[in-house]
Design an enzyme around this catalytic site. Structure first.
Site, mmCIF file in Angstrom:
data_model
loop_
_atom_site.group_PDB
_atom_site.id
_atom_site.type_symbol
_atom_site.label_atom_id
_atom_site.label_comp_id
_atom_site.label_asym_id
_atom_site.label_seq_id
_atom_site.Cartn_x
_atom_site.Cartn_y
_atom_site.Cartn_z
ATOM 1 C CB SER A 113 3.251 1.084 -1.971
ATOM 2 O OG SER A 113 4.548 0.763 -2.339
ATOM 3 C CE LYS A 126 -1.165 -0.570 -8.678
ATOM 4 N NZ LYS A 126 0.223 -0.298 -8.909
ATOM 5 C CG ASP A 278 7.057 -2.415 -1.735
ATOM 6 O OD1 ASP A 278 7.105 -3.542 -2.261
ATOM 7 O OD2 ASP A 278 6.404 -1.472 -2.212
ATOM 8 C CG ASP A 280 2.819 -2.981 -3.375
ATOM 9 O OD1 ASP A 280 3.870 -2.561 -2.875
ATOM 10 O OD2 ASP A 280 2.346 -2.525 -4.425
ATOM 11 N NE ARG A 283 8.174 1.778 -3.435
ATOM 12 C CZ ARG A 283 8.337 3.031 -3.063
ATOM 13 N NH1 ARG A 283 9.314 3.357 -2.244
ATOM 14 N NH2 ARG A 283 7.517 3.974 -3.495
ATOM 15 C CD GLU A 364 9.271 4.639 -10.893
ATOM 16 O OE1 GLU A 364 8.879 5.809 -10.936
ATOM 17 O OE2 GLU A 364 8.637 3.722 -10.375
ATOM 18 C CD GLU A 365 13.567 8.047 -7.030
ATOM 19 O OE1 GLU A 365 13.991 7.870 -5.875
ATOM 20 O OE2 GLU A 365 12.366 8.204 -7.316
ATOM 21 C CE LYS A 377 7.522 0.425 -7.394
ATOM 22 N NZ LYS A 377 6.385 1.267 -7.803
HETATM 23 C C1 G16 Z 1 4.813 4.499 -6.579
HETATM 24 C C2 G16 Z 1 4.940 4.575 -8.067
HETATM 25 C C3 G16 Z 1 6.365 4.796 -8.458
HETATM 26 C C4 G16 Z 1 6.935 6.015 -7.757
HETATM 27 C C5 G16 Z 1 6.752 5.868 -6.266
HETATM 28 C C6 G16 Z 1 7.128 7.127 -5.519
HETATM 29 O O1 G16 Z 1 5.449 3.357 -6.116
HETATM 30 O O2 G16 Z 1 4.472 3.425 -8.704
HETATM 31 O O3 G16 Z 1 6.410 4.968 -9.832
HETATM 32 O O4 G16 Z 1 8.280 6.164 -8.060
HETATM 33 O O5 G16 Z 1 5.402 5.628 -5.981
HETATM 34 O O6 G16 Z 1 6.307 8.154 -5.946
HETATM 35 P P1 G16 Z 1 6.308 9.562 -5.251
HETATM 36 O O7 G16 Z 1 7.721 10.072 -5.400
HETATM 37 O O8 G16 Z 1 5.303 10.362 -6.001
HETATM 38 O O9 G16 Z 1 5.983 9.365 -3.786
HETATM 39 P P2 G16 Z 1 4.759 2.441 -5.018
HETATM 40 O O10 G16 Z 1 5.776 1.387 -4.729
HETATM 41 O O11 G16 Z 1 4.490 3.358 -3.864
HETATM 42 O O12 G16 Z 1 3.517 1.939 -5.651
#
Ligand code: G16
Length: 540
Positions: A113, A126, A278, A280, A283, A364-365, A377
């Protein structure tokens, strides 16, 4: 071609985190490390035998080598067909779409990511299930369990597949189809959004737009959609070429790392709209002229305006947000009379709600928003949603958001990250908070405090210890969590939220408005003392 069984021994660090297994590239390059994890996927998913699998990644260092390894193992494990993005590229939402469109038995996404790439950077893998979404915990737990006892993996000896040329090839009995990574996804976007309206807005010559692909996966997607199909000038997409090390950058679309987009929207003659995605492509960050839309507000604005967008014109069934995300979307749901859900951090928790039709939008934030069009997402989807909204409402980003606050109130919001903290110190901090939970209510105007647990309303599964929540009499909230995506030490995330209904007080600078709560967050957890840090590394 002969199938070979290679003896191997388990690694003790293959438990998937918030989103798959993420480690340093060097760890993944160790003999058997990737292979063990991939074999564990095949071992716990026997339905992959004779089935189709989508495989692709964000183009980061080790992506191509990993895909060749996975293709050989897929053939050796009896998969009938693999759909692979040309040059090994597929954005995470595009993988999700392809799994759904071609009804495959799942997919493998190669990405870490937003984490940096390159030989010293991060890599990740994954598994996504046939609904197109990240595997739920029951599946990731089974994969992890399998990695702990694995003794052999299966592969085939053969030359590398040519991933540059679109078309069909064979590995043993398995067909490998190298496909255009962008076309199917772009067609889906054209169904959901009014491309004519967006073309009128951005092709007219007066609207100034910038999309920062951060040298990651969305470059080719943004060029095809924004430039070729919607008429934006080529210069509107910056850092458009995916690079194995993301050009040395940190492909995380936030105010710190996507500063080019921020600078382009700053000042009286700043661009009307800018966005970034981002590594991948799942985001997004949305900016107007001199205006940052928090991801929490973005979700709420989308929910309130969804009926104006073609793909959602019949209304939305419900909305979900991860627990640390602000409650702004809940206020919209209440007014619309639809269900609102609060889930643990991790996109996988939205899957059941989407599949059951309980929600249409979720977010998500952490700069993630999406809908029932896929089960991940989706960064560019969010950008197109906003552009479509600007085209329909004929207002600026700032006008739309401030009007939203006037109607629903404003949830001031900020997140403070302390990265690479000593893991022991971080665990102690969380344990200290957990043990002080019963004593907190009644002090500092605290109304309630708990350790968030979630019971999935669809399958009844329960997930515990998902973050410490502290709620105040005035509706403010502090949340503490340890990240599940970092690869070095621990990352402490502190999420702060304060509600303001008075329109006269809705335009304050966020950090200033939140200062008392920020200080209290330190007092309650002893952040400075325990981490040895004076200030957060990243503020979003
Ligand atoms: C992943 C998850 C998201 C999560 C984010 C941050 O996103 O899919 O649901 O909000 O990580 O997670 P953490 O707070 O545990 O670091 P991504 O975009 O990294 O695949």
């Amino acid at each position: 071609m002969t199938i070979r069984e290679i003896a191997t021994t388990p690694f003790d660090d293959q438990k998937p985190g918030t989103s798959g297994l993420r480690k340093k590239v060097t760890r993944f390059q160790e003999s058997g490390y990737l292979e063990n994890f991939v074999q564990a996927i095949f071992d716990v998913r026997p339905d992959l035998v004779g089935g189709t699998l989508v495989i692709g990644g964000d183009g980061r260092y080790f992506n191509l080598a990993a895909i060749q390894i996975i293709l050989r193992m897929a053939a050796a494990n009896g998969a009938a067909r693999a759909l692979v993005g040309q040059n090994g590229l597929l954005s995470t939402p595009a993988v999700s779409h392809l799994i759904r469109k071609f009804e495959t038995r799942g997919g493998i996404v190669l990405s870490a990511s937003h984490n940096p790439g390159g030989p010293d950077g991060d890599f990740g893998i994954k598994f996504n299930t046939p609904n197109g979404g990240p595997a739920p915990e029951s599946v990731t737990d089974a994969i992890h369990k399998r990695t702990q006892s694995i003794q052999k993996y299966r592969t085939i000896e053969c030359a590398d597949i040519d991933l540059q040329t679109i078309g069909r090839q064979k590995i043993g009995e398995m067909t490998v189809e190298v496909i255009d990574p962008v076309a199917d996804y772009a067609d889906l976007m054209a169904e959901l959004f009014d491309f004519d309206a967006i073309r009128n807005l951005i092709g007219g010559g007066t609207f100034r737009l910038c999309f920062d692909a951060m040298h990651a996966i969305t470059g080719p997607y943004a060029t095809e959609i924004l430039v070729n199909r919607l008429g934006a000038p080529e210069s509107a997409v910056i850092n458009a070429t995916p690079l194995p090390d993301f050009g040395g950058g940190h492909p995380d679309p936030n105010l710190t790392h996507a500063h080019e987009a921020v600078e382009l929207t700053t000042g009286e003659d700043g661009a009307d709209f800018a966005a970034a995605s981002d590594g991948d492509g799942d985001r997004n960050m949305i900016l107007g002229r001199n205006f940052f839309v928090t991801p929490s507000d973005s979700l709420a604005v989308m929910a309130a305006n969804a009926h104006l967008i073609r793909g959602y014109q019949d209304g939305i069934s419900g909305v979900a947000r991860s627990m640390p995300t602000s409650a702004a979307a809940d206020r919209v749901a209440q007014q619309l009379g639809i269900e609102a859900f609060e889930t643990p951090t991790g996109w996988k928790f939205f899957g059941n709600l989407l599949d059951a039709g309980r929600i249409t939008l979720c977010g998500e934030e952490s700069f993630g928003t999406g809908s029932n069009h896929v089960r991940e997402k989706d960064g560019l989807w969010a950008v197109l949603f906003w552009l479509n909204l600007l085209a329909v409402r004929k207002q600026s980003v700032a006008q739309i958001v401030t009007e939203h606050w006037a109607t629903f109130g404003r949830n001031y919001y900020t997140r403070h990250d302390y990265e690479g903290v000593d893991a022991g110190a971080a665990t102690e901090l969380m344990n200290h908070l957990r043990s002080s939970l019963p004593h907190l209510p009644g002090t500092h105007d605290i109304a309630w405090a708990d350790d968030f647990a979630y019971e999935d309303p669809v399958d009844g599964s329960r997930t515990e210890q998902q973050g410490i929540r502290i709620g105040f009499e005035d509706g403010s909230r502090i949340v503490y969590r340890l990240s599940g995506t970092g690869t070095v030490g621990a990352t402490l995330r502190v999420y702060l939220e304060a509600f303001e209904a008075d329109t006269g007080k809705q335009n304050l600078e966020t950090q200033t408005r939140m200062q008392p709560l920020i200080e209290l967050a330190d007092t309650l957890a002893g952040i400075r003392e325990r981490t040895g840090r004076d200030a957060p590394d990243v503020i979003t």
